[in-house]
Every structure is written in C-alpha cells, then in structure tokens.
Write a protein that holds these residues in place. Structure first.
Motif, PDB file in Angstrom:
ATOM      1  N   ASN A   1       0.700   4.260  -6.355  1.00 16.07           N
ATOM      2  CA  ASN A   1       0.758   3.478  -7.590  1.00 16.07           C
ATOM      3  C   ASN A   1      -0.461   2.596  -7.747  1.00 16.07           C
ATOM      4  OD1 ASN A   1       1.500   0.660  -8.860  1.00 16.07           O
ATOM      5  ND2 ASN A   1       2.777   2.193  -9.870  1.00 16.07           N
TER       6      ASN A   1
ATOM      7  N   SER B   1       3.867   6.512 -10.290  1.00 12.49           N
ATOM      8  CA  SER B   1       2.487   6.149 -10.626  1.00 12.49           C
ATOM      9  C   SER B   1       2.211   6.506 -12.076  1.00 12.49           C
ATOM     10  CB  SER B   1       1.501   6.911  -9.722  1.00 12.49           C
ATOM     11  OG  SER B   1       1.793   6.683  -8.363  1.00 12.49           O
TER      12      SER B   1
ATOM     13  N   SER C   1       6.273   5.304  -2.998  1.00 14.38           N
ATOM     14  CA  SER C   1       4.912   5.244  -3.541  1.00 14.38           C
ATOM     15  C   SER C   1       3.829   5.281  -2.482  1.00 14.38           C
ATOM     16  CB  SER C   1       4.737   3.976  -4.378  1.00 14.38           C
ATOM     17  OG  SER C   1       3.372   3.760  -4.689  1.00 14.38           O
TER      18      SER C   1
ATOM     19  N   SER D   1      -1.217  -3.754 -10.265  1.00 11.07           N
ATOM     20  CA  SER D   1      -0.383  -2.579 -10.044  1.00 11.07           C
ATOM     21  C   SER D   1       0.956  -2.708 -10.762  1.00 11.07           C
ATOM     22  CB  SER D   1      -0.146  -2.381  -8.541  1.00 11.07           C
ATOM     23  OG  SER D   1      -1.355  -2.197  -7.851  1.00 11.07           O
TER      24      SER D   1
ATOM     25  N   SER E   1       4.710  -0.753  -3.994  1.00  5.46           N
ATOM     26  CA  SER E   1       3.477  -0.085  -3.585  1.00  5.46           C
ATOM     27  C   SER E   1       2.894  -0.850  -2.403  1.00  5.46           C
ATOM     28  CB  SER E   1       2.479  -0.072  -4.744  1.00  5.46           C
ATOM     29  OG  SER E   1       2.052  -1.398  -5.036  1.00  5.46           O
TER      30      SER E   1
ATOM     31  N   SER F   1       5.043   1.737 -14.520  1.00  5.09           N
ATOM     32  CA  SER F   1       5.842   2.504 -13.565  1.00  5.09           C
ATOM     33  C   SER F   1       7.288   2.025 -13.588  1.00  5.09           C
ATOM     34  CB  SER F   1       5.284   2.349 -12.151  1.00  5.09           C
ATOM     35  OG  SER F   1       5.652   1.096 -11.586  1.00  5.09           O
TER      36      SER F   1
END
Length: 555
Positions: A446, A475, A442, A125, A103, A129
C-alpha cells in the motif's frame, strides 16, 4: 533493569491482557516470543499482539489460544513461498481473533507517534484503500489540503532480540531495522531484551545503541536468540548468523498437519533456551553461521543447478514481459530506484534492474526492510537475504525507504508489485476475498502503490485474478501504469487500462487479443493499436531461474 533468566524475564514482565509487540527488524523473531508462547500456551491470556509480520511462527499465539486481537501488516507464511496460512484464516474468519490490517509504513508511524508523545502522525499512505476505514486513521481537512492522520500505538511491553547489551542495559541493534526501535521507546512499561552476549563495555558502539538502559526491563543472554530468524551484527563482539529457512518451512508444513506436535517438540518441551539449542544441534548452528558469508550462495547454486531444458511457465512469461515493461517505465521516468513486492514481481525487478545497469543506468534496487542499492545473490529468491547486507551501500529502516526513497521529492522510485487480484482501475487486493478466504495483507504494498512515481503490476491473466472490482482494496490503483500478464500487457491509456500488447505468434493478432480479453473478468478496452511482444528468450528465462533455481515462485 535486571539480569535474569529468560523464563523469569517473561514471567515477571509479560502479563495476561497485555498489548505485546514482538519487534521483527531483520531478525523476525526472538527467544522471548517463544518463551511467551511456552508459558501461556492454552491459558487464554487475552493478549493483543502487535507484530509487523506474523510469518508461520505467529500461528503459535493463535493455536495456543493466547491472543484476542492482532495489529499487523502481514498474516501469512514467508518460506518457502508467500502463502496464506490456514490457522490465521480460520481465526480471522471465525472471529476468534480480531485483526487490524495496516501497511508497513503506517504500522511504523503509529509506533513512532507513541514514542514521540504525539497525538497523531501524518501519512501519505492508506487513502483510497479499504484500510482507510480503520478507526485509528482519519483524513483531516486542513489549510494545507487533506491530510491523512494516524493515531499512536503504544504496546505495554516490547520483546526485542539484539546483538549485545552492556550491564546497564543499553542495547545494540544493527540495521536494517524494518519497523525500527520505535516500539521500544513507546512501550508503556518497557522492553524485554534478549541478546547474543552481555558485555562490560560498549565503547565505540554508541552509534549502534538503539535502546537506552532506562527503557529496558530485563536483559537475557540468549545466543542464537533470533532463531529461526537470523542476526546481522557487523563490527560487534558477536558473530552474525543467517536465517534457518528449512526451519521456517517446517513450521509452515506443521500448520497444515500436526502443529500441536510440532509446538510441543520445539516450544513446550524445551524448558530453557539452552534446551532449545540442544535440540537444534551444534551442526545446524554452525551451518547457520556459515550462511552469513556473502559467497555462500555458491554452494546453494551448486546444490540447485539452473534447469535450462524445461519450457517456460506462465509465470516465467509474465515475469519476462514484466522485466521488459519495468525497464521501459523506469527509463521513461529517469528513475533512481525500483522497489518490488515479493515473489515473481521481485524476480522481474531484479532482472530488469540488472539489465538496465548493464546498459549504463545508475538505477538501484531498494527494499522496505531498509535496503538501498543491494545486489541480489543467485540461488536465493528472497528479499530478506542476509548475504546482501554487507555489500549494500545504505542500510536503514522502513521509514527511510517507504517514507523518503518512495515518494520523497529527491528520489524517483518505480514499483513492481504482484497481488492475488487486480481490477480494471488497477486496484490491488492481497488481503481478503469478501465472503471467501483471508489472504495475507498489505506488507509494504500500500505504501509503495500510494507514493511511487509509477507502478508495474505482474499477474496471471485469469478471470479470478483480473476482476472488475476487487472486494478489498489493499493498494490503490491510481499510480498503476501497466499490468503485465502471461497473455499480454494492459497500459493506462486515456485514463483507463487497455490491452496494448499481446505475445507474438501464429495467426491473426485479433485471436491473441481475444484470448487476453477472456483472461480478464471485465469488458476490457482494447487500444487502437496493439503491438506484439517478442518471444520470451532462453536468456530471459535463465536470468529469472538464476535467482530461483528451484522455481519456488516461477513454476
């Protein structure tokens, strides 16, 4: 630090087998990247390319057989629309090029960790995922709870285009900076820097110097060195210029036709940067300079008048319903900001925020490039619009927006996202279809989906888009509260996404519910009470088309 020609700077400092970062920032490109492609075309240089967004020009490194590995967040076209690129798809699908998908925030944080000399960087993050399986990411159990950790990422050399540098090599970069200058500080050997002009003194510009001289290997004076990207350089001794969107679009078209011929004309044949500028021509360069005028959108609007006669498309229905839903969700959360993904979701967010502000709300738009409080201009549907920079009250970088504006304790941010696929849990996929094509990646999606207070998704209701389970989770869907489509709205009720609203129309509501059920690829639940959405109005459609008069996204 040396002052040399562009050809010598790249020849001396970019070596086969290197890990090379091409810094994007708001410029997206640098003349040094083009020269790198010219010198190593067809030479099997074995580079690892570190580039936050490849865009269409990234295909040069693939077609020229220069890269064996890519570390990125986005591998696709940007202009005229955000689309998968066949050259990236073939390279990744065949295994000719290995790719690591990240990301925007985690890509940036890995460079930051290397720049700071840290063994790891904490991130909020990736968890939940498919990118969480990357070997440079782990979740550690600590006394503070589970913590996501990223390994540092240090390029051997970083290629950067800046506004100006002094003769010692100190470099001025202007915000917004997207991934920032972390890679310049992290690079093992240093930076190859192109600038619009080398000046005698940077007196009064110390706050704009982002890369100090001791990190710079070579400085090259290269006017319009960001082309086809643009350069924002306020309060500096050089002029700003806008992005060459037609050039980007021509590159995209070439990747589907005669890309070798296109590369020969624009990359391989011009032996110098001056030769490249001669091919562009003075008239084109002057036009790009005019694109920095915040009022230049008026000419675009005149050239592309809004069509008020064509019936609304499916995407326009989805976007109009999405704007309503987003406005309601933002109001319910008393949100400070909205961050939108590219394309239709972005247009819906612009309409929703404009409407909310007209009604007295203080909510603002923010974007991962490093924008806070920007106001989009008519006739330009892109987030990366240089004409909005001068009027934005805060210009920063992705670390500020994705690391604090989104998820920070003092700011409530709502997301409006799109994706190729969304599943019954709200998970989004914009990366790849297992056993099928690679998509794009992404970008910042995300990060936003992982940390925003709530997420509204805008999509078309089709079984291939609304699937029971996405094969790749770009995500996570835990913060998705609504999925808005052309056939109605799913809302998270009692822990699951249920059909909560359908368009008004003739006949029983049940018929429209059944049509919506048919657009979902799973046995979708239906709320106890299903409301009817008011018809999409002409004003709503025109508000969307005002930003996208060519209907590049809306059609």
């Amino acid at each position: 630090m040396e002052h040399v020609s562009l050809e010598d700077a790249v020849a001396h400092h970019v070596r086969p087998g290197d890990t090379v970062q091409v810094l994007c920032g708001h410029s997206r490109w640098t003349a040094a990247a083009r020269e790198m492609a010219r010198q190593h075309w067809g030479g099997d240089a074995g580079f690892t390319l570190v580039m936050l967004s490849l865009s269409s020009l990234g295909a040069l490194f693939f077609r020229g057989k220069m890269v064996r590995r890519v570390i990125t967040t986005y591998s696709g076209d940007t202009f005229p629309t955000y689309t998968p690129n066949p050259i990236f798809q073939e390279a990744y699908g065949s295994g000719a090029v290995d790719v690591e998908h990240w990301s925007i925030l985690t890509f940036t944080q890995r460079l930051e960790a290397a720049a700071r000399g840290l063994p790891a960087m904490v991130t909020g993050s990736l968890q939940g995922s498919s990118m969480a399986s990357n070997h440079d990411f782990t979740v550690a159990d600590t006394s503070f709870g589970p913590v996501g950790l990223l390994a540092p990422l240090a390029p051997d050399v970083t290629l950067v285009h800046g506004a100006v540098a002094d003769r010692e090599g100190n470099v001025v970069l202007s915000e917004p900076l997207l991934e920032g200058a972390w890679g310049a500080w992290a690079a093992r050997r240093g930076v190859v820097e192109t600038v619009e002009r080398v000046v005698e003194s940077l007196d009064g510009l110390g706050h704009r110097v982002k890369i100090p001289a001791h990190r710079v290997l070579a400085v090259v004076e290269a006017p319009f060195g960001a082309h086809p990207g643009g350069l924002y350089a306020p309060q500096t001794p050089v002029a700003s210029y806008g992005e060459d969107i037609p050039f980007w679009s021509e590159a995209r078209t070439a990747t589907r036709q005669d890309f070798d011929g296109w590369a020969r004309h624009w990359v391989l044949e011009p032996a110098t940067h001056d030769g490249y500028l001669e091919r562009l021509g003075r008239e084109r360069l002057d036009w790009l300079s005019s694109r920095t005028d915040p009022e230049s959108w008026r000419q675009d609007a005149e050239d592309h008048p809004v069509d008020a006669t064509t019936a609304p498309s499916k995407w326009e229905h989805a976007a109009a319903y999405g704007a309503r839903e987003l406005e309601a969700v933002a109001k319910a959360h008393d949100a400070d900001a909205v961050l939108a993904g590219a394309g239709v979701a972005n247009l819906a967010a612009w309409v929703a925020v404009a409407r909310a502000r007209a009604g007295g709300s203080a909510i603002r738009l923010t974007a991962e490039l490093g924008l806070w409080g920007y106001t989009p201009t008519p006739a330009d549907p892109y987030i990366f619009n240089h004409r909005v920079f001068p009027g934005s009250p805060l210009l920063a970088d992705a670390s500020t927006v994705l690391g604090m504006v989104v998820g920070g304790p003092g700011t409530c941010t709502i997301a409006c996202l799109g994706a190729a696929q969304v599943d019954r849990e709200g998970n989004l996929n914009s990366t790849l279809i297992p056993g099928g094509p690679f998509l794009v990646g992404s970008g910042g999606a995300n990060d936003v989906a992982s940390r925003a207070a709530a997420c509204v998704v805008v999509a078309l209701a089709r079984p291939d888009r609304m699937v029971e389970r996405v094969g790749f989770v770009t995500s996570p869907g835990s913060r998705v509260t609504s999925v808005v489509t052309d056939l109605g709205v799913l809302r998270r009720l009692d822990g699951e996404l249920r059909i909560a609203a359908v368009p008004s129309g003739p006949g029983p509501v049940d018929e429209r519910v059944r049509a919506f059920v048919g657009g979902c690829g799973w046995d979708v639940a239906v709320a106890t009470s299903v409301s009817e959405l008011d018809p999409v109005t002409t004003d709503e459609v025109l508000a969307l088309r005002r930003y996208d008069p060519e209907r590049l996204f809306l059609a």
